[in-house]
Write a protein that holds these residues in place. Structure first.
Motif, PDB file in Angstrom:
ATOM      1  N   ALA A  43       0.825  -1.206   0.000  1.00  0.00           N
ATOM      2  CA  ALA A  43       0.000   0.000   0.000  1.00  0.00           C
ATOM      3  C   ALA A  43       0.860   1.258   0.000  1.00  0.00           C
ATOM      4  N   LEU A  44       2.048   1.120   0.593  1.00  0.00           N
ATOM      5  CA  LEU A  44       2.967   2.255   0.664  1.00  0.00           C
ATOM      6  C   LEU A  44       3.215   2.846  -0.719  1.00  0.00           C
ATOM      7  N   PHE A  45       3.342   1.941  -1.708  1.00  0.00           N
ATOM      8  CA  PHE A  45       3.695   2.390  -3.045  1.00  0.00           C
ATOM      9  C   PHE A  45       2.528   3.070  -3.756  1.00  0.00           C
ATOM     10  N   TYR A  46       1.325   2.878  -3.232  1.00  0.00           N
ATOM     11  CA  TYR A  46       0.196   3.641  -3.751  1.00  0.00           C
ATOM     12  C   TYR A  46       0.073   4.979  -3.012  1.00  0.00           C
ATOM     13  N   LEU A  47       0.117   4.885  -1.689  1.00  0.00           N
ATOM     14  CA  LEU A  47      -0.048   6.068  -0.846  1.00  0.00           C
ATOM     15  C   LEU A  47       0.914   7.194  -1.201  1.00  0.00           C
ATOM     16  N   ALA A  48       2.138   6.806  -1.534  1.00  0.00           N
ATOM     17  CA  ALA A  48       3.173   7.811  -1.765  1.00  0.00           C
ATOM     18  C   ALA A  48       2.846   8.697  -2.969  1.00  0.00           C
ATOM     19  N   PHE A  49       1.933   8.223  -3.820  1.00  0.00           N
ATOM     20  CA  PHE A  49       1.580   9.015  -4.995  1.00  0.00           C
ATOM     21  C   PHE A  49       0.225   9.702  -4.836  1.00  0.00           C
ATOM     22  N   THR A  50      -0.234   9.815  -3.597  1.00  0.00           N
ATOM     23  CA  THR A  50      -1.507  10.483  -3.335  1.00  0.00           C
ATOM     24  C   THR A  50      -1.292  11.600  -2.313  1.00  0.00           C
ATOM     25  N   ASN A  51      -2.351  12.378  -2.118  1.00  0.00           N
ATOM     26  CA  ASN A  51      -2.272  13.387  -1.059  1.00  0.00           C
ATOM     27  C   ASN A  51      -3.171  12.998   0.109  1.00  0.00           C
ATOM     28  N   TRP A  52      -3.190  11.705   0.421  1.00  0.00           N
ATOM     29  CA  TRP A  52      -3.992  11.157   1.507  1.00  0.00           C
ATOM     30  C   TRP A  52      -3.795  11.966   2.786  1.00  0.00           C
ATOM     31  N   GLY A  56      -9.009  10.763   5.039  1.00  0.00           N
ATOM     32  CA  GLY A  56      -9.058   9.626   4.151  1.00  0.00           C
ATOM     33  C   GLY A  56      -9.360  10.020   2.717  1.00  0.00           C
ATOM     34  N   LEU A  57      -9.244  11.311   2.401  1.00  0.00           N
ATOM     35  CA  LEU A  57      -9.470  11.748   1.028  1.00  0.00           C
ATOM     36  C   LEU A  57      -8.156  11.626   0.269  1.00  0.00           C
ATOM     37  N   ALA A  58      -8.180  10.798  -0.746  1.00  0.00           N
ATOM     38  CA  ALA A  58      -6.943  10.585  -1.478  1.00  0.00           C
ATOM     39  C   ALA A  58      -7.129  10.945  -2.933  1.00  0.00           C
ATOM     40  N   GLU A  59      -6.191  11.717  -3.427  1.00  0.00           N
ATOM     41  CA  GLU A  59      -6.207  12.051  -4.846  1.00  0.00           C
ATOM     42  C   GLU A  59      -4.891  11.589  -5.415  1.00  0.00           C
ATOM     43  N   TRP A  60      -4.926  11.022  -6.568  1.00  0.00           N
ATOM     44  CA  TRP A  60      -3.685  10.607  -7.220  1.00  0.00           C
ATOM     45  C   TRP A  60      -2.945  11.865  -7.648  1.00  0.00           C
ATOM     46  N   THR A  61      -1.749  12.057  -7.133  1.00  0.00           N
ATOM     47  CA  THR A  61      -1.027  13.280  -7.473  1.00  0.00           C
ATOM     48  C   THR A  61       0.259  12.984  -8.231  1.00  0.00           C
ATOM     49  N   GLY A  62       0.428  11.702  -8.596  1.00  0.00           N
ATOM     50  CA  GLY A  62       1.631  11.365  -9.353  1.00  0.00           C
ATOM     51  C   GLY A  62       2.886  11.638  -8.545  1.00  0.00           C
ATOM     52  N   PHE A 266       2.128  11.492  11.521  1.00  0.00           N
ATOM     53  CA  PHE A 266       1.292  11.385  12.708  1.00  0.00           C
ATOM     54  C   PHE A 266       1.061  12.713  13.412  1.00  0.00           C
ATOM     55  N   GLN A 267       1.920  13.683  13.188  1.00  0.00           N
ATOM     56  CA  GLN A 267       1.701  14.966  13.841  1.00  0.00           C
ATOM     57  C   GLN A 267       1.042  15.975  12.917  1.00  0.00           C
ATOM     58  N   GLU A 268       1.329  15.860  11.602  1.00  0.00           N
ATOM     59  CA  GLU A 268       0.718  16.798  10.666  1.00  0.00           C
ATOM     60  C   GLU A 268      -0.293  16.125   9.746  1.00  0.00           C
ATOM     61  N   ASN A 269      -0.500  14.832   9.942  1.00  0.00           N
ATOM     62  CA  ASN A 269      -1.505  14.075   9.186  1.00  0.00           C
ATOM     63  C   ASN A 269      -1.359  14.140   7.671  1.00  0.00           C
ATOM     64  N   GLN A 270      -0.131  14.324   7.206  1.00  0.00           N
ATOM     65  CA  GLN A 270       0.089  14.296   5.752  1.00  0.00           C
ATOM     66  C   GLN A 270       0.550  12.895   5.376  1.00  0.00           C
ATOM     67  N   PHE A 271      -0.403  11.968   5.318  1.00  0.00           N
ATOM     68  CA  PHE A 271      -0.040  10.570   5.100  1.00  0.00           C
ATOM     69  C   PHE A 271       0.632  10.350   3.749  1.00  0.00           C
ATOM     70  N   GLY A 272       0.150  11.022   2.734  1.00  0.00           N
ATOM     71  CA  GLY A 272       0.727  10.841   1.409  1.00  0.00           C
ATOM     72  C   GLY A 272       2.184  11.280   1.356  1.00  0.00           C
ATOM     73  N   TYR A 273       2.420  12.475   1.855  1.00  0.00           N
ATOM     74  CA  TYR A 273       3.792  13.002   1.823  1.00  0.00           C
ATOM     75  C   TYR A 273       4.708  12.154   2.703  1.00  0.00           C
TER      76      TYR A 273
END
Lengths: 301, 297
Positions: A43-52, A56-62, A266-273
């Motif tokens: 899942a990591l390899f998907y998450l890293a390309f989103t702005n999750w 839980g809102l995820a957009e594919w950001t390439g 975990f502190q800034e909730n930027q899961f994608g980044y």
């Protein structure tokens, strides 16, 4: 009854049976392992390309996260600090643990006691030990500076509260904590070296230094390889030690990759980044391990 | 030595003898240096623990003094009473104990069960699957803690003790350790039992488990200690103070009473003490467990 079947069918049946039985043994562990380790890694390899984010809102950001990384000064600081820690922690721990193992491999009295003492830091909880070390490092009143002064050292290093001293302090505690573990592994390796090899070297007139390089080092190669791989991964992922000893500070002087992932995720909730930073950590550990395997293979060939 | 030794021979013998003593003397200095090094190393390794215990027996003002008090003037036991009043130590210890026992039991069961499948049953794809297990040992948890956290939240496990159980109980380490051990047990035993019509599960339970007691002890103790000491898992997953473990509790205590040095050291001693006792009793198994996993990297 099975004997009545023709041979290939019988073989097929036992293969089926063995597969079912084998999987039934592995399954209870595998379910947990797959859900909690394999799936997250993928899942990591998907998450890293989103702005999750936390909603839980995820957009594919390439590759946007990775482009952002390139210009993120904190990320580069974290990477640099991680390398700083790694470059010192690996050789220090290696030398200290091998040295201790060599000492303990001799027939001295009290070896068992020293082995216990050396291993204890590794299993003592890091929350407590990091706290004591922090107090020991206290620049004004701490015992470490007192001991340094006693031996005629005139400076007053600030250790965990100074930008220059904090990383050395982390490295010292990291080495103190882990050397006992690697010492045990080296000790196990040393005990597999046949005594005749040393005898033969002695017959050839090799002194202790010579015997170390011609007998001990080559015989220990598999152990050294294992230790190097484990130490490398362990150094790159250093986290709880930093969090508890310096919390990345002062300033960003001990901010490391793992902690930066934690901050962003975990502190800034930027899961994608944070996932993009995680991929960098993952890639470093993966590459270093592969390179070490290749080097080891070539050396053995 | 013979009495009928010719002078020349005697001289050679003397010479050899002399050389031997010299070597023995050298090895004696070597031994003294060895001991000296060990003593210095042991002191350095133990200093933090000594300081921890001594500070916990001082009044707060005596922790930091110039010159340093290496031995407390008067031993103060009050800290060991106060800490129970000022913190929720009982809750923390209870939670930690529940988690450590549950995780160890699950890890030992699933680990040894799976290890039997990997070590003693032959089926296609087995070695590849094992490689996937071993491969993840090289993947740092820190790199997938984010997706794992999202997953746990979706499963409604975060902020429950179940999250820590799920996190710790299925590690590849246990499978690896048990497999290494099973491979040292000769196949003849299981073959013979198979001939007698015993099922694979029967072989695992009646033959493998009893024979692998030392490895099971190692795995139990290592898992127990690992769960007891874990700080990061509880930090991410246990938000509710009633779920806190000793590590996370002690950490919040340190933040709250940041100037109560003696009391902080008392809490630290209490958090390490159970592990120290377990380690002293089961030392052999810790050391064998580490050696087993290290030998065949």
């Amino acid at each position: 009854m099975a004997t009545l079947l023709p041979a290939p069918a019988r073989r097929r049946r036992t293969v089926w049976r063995d597969t079912a039985v084998g999987w039934s043994f592995i399954l209870p562990n595998f379910v947990g392992f797959a859900v909690l380790t394999l799936v997250p890694v993928l899942a990591l390899f998907y998450l890293a390309f989103t702005n999750w984010n936390v909603f839980g809102l995820a957009e594919w950001t390439g590759p946007a996260n990775f482009q952002r990384l390139m210009h993120d000064a904190s990320f580069w600081t974290a990477l640099r600090n991680t390398l700083y820690y790694t470059v010192f922690h690996i050789p220090l721990t290696m030398v200290a643990s091998l040295g201790l193992a060599l000492l303990l491999n001799r027939k001295l009295r009290g070896v068992a006691f020293f082995r216990t003492v050396a291993f204890f830091p590794y299993i003592a909880a890091i929350v407590a030990t990091a706290q004591v070390w922090n107090m020991l490092f206290s620049p004004e009143y701490g015992p470490i500076n007192h001991i340094l002064h006693f031996f005629g050292f005139s400076g007053n290093p600030g250790w965990t509260v100074s930008a220059d001293g904090s990383m050395p302090a982390v490295i010292i505690v990291g080495t103190w904590r882990e050397m006992g573990y690697y010492m045990l592994i080296f000790l196990a390796g040393l005990q597999t070296i046949p005594g005749e090899l040393y005898e033969a070297a002695r017959m050839d007139g090799a002194n202790a230094w010579h015997r170390f390089w011609t007998v001990t080092v080559p015989s220990l190669r598999p152990t050294t390889f294992f230790v190097t791989v484990m130490l490398t991964i362990g150094s790159f992922k250093v986290f709880d030690l930093i969090l508890l000893l310096t919390n990345g500070g002062p300033g960003q002087s001990t901010l490391v990759l793992s902690q930066y992932i934690y901050q962003k995720g975990f502190q800034e909730n930027q899961f994608g980044y944070a996932s993009a930073i995680s991929i960098v950590l993952f890639a470093i550990c993966f590459l270093v391990t592969v390179v070490q395997f290749l080097v080891n293979k070539r050396r053995n060939a | 030595m013979d009495t009928a030794v010719r002078p020349a021979q005697a001289e050679t013998a003397l010479l050899l003898n002399h050389r031997a003593t010299r070597r023995r003397r050298l090895s004696r200095t070597g031994r003294i240096i060895g001991y000296a090094l060990l003593v210095v190393a042991a002191l350095a390794l133990l200093l933090p623990f000594y300081w921890m215990v001594v500070s916990s027996l001082k009044t707060n003002n005596e922790v930091y003094t110039t010159p340093i008090q290496w031995v407390p003037k008067t031993v103060v036991w009050e800290n060991y009473l106060d800490i129970w009043r000022k913190s929720h130590m009982v809750t923390w210890l209870k939670n930690t104990l529940i988690l450590s026992v549950a995780v160890s039991a699950l890890q030992v069961f699933t680990g040894s069960f799976a290890a039997y499948g990997f070590a003693k049953v032959r089926f296609p794809g087995r070695d590849l699957l094992f490689l996937a297990y071993i491969g993840t040992i090289a993947v740092p948890w820190q790199s997938y803690m984010i997706p794992q956290f999202i997953l746990m939240s979706k499963l409604h496990l975060s902020n429950t003790l179940w999250s820590i159980i799920a996190l710790q109980a299925f590690s590849a380490f246990g499978v690896f350790l048990m497999k290494q051990y099973y491979e040292t047990i000769p196949n003849d035993l299981s073959e013979a039992a198979r001939m007698d019509g015993m099922s694979e599960y029967g072989i695992w339970r009646r033959i493998m488990l009893p024979l692998s007691m030392p490895a099971l002890a190692s795995l139990t103790l290592l898992t127990f200690v690992n769960t007891w000491n874990d700080y990061l898992g509880p930090l991410l997953y246990l938000r509710d103070p009633s779920l806190w473990t000793i590590q996370i509790g002690l950490r919040s205590f340190i933040n709250e009473y940041n100037a109560e040095y003696a009391l902080i050291m008392t809490g630290s001693v209490l958090s390490v003490l159970p592990i120290a006792l377990i380690f002293l009793v089961g030392q052999r198994y810790f050391i064998e467990g580490i050696a087993t996993t290290g030998l065949k990297g």
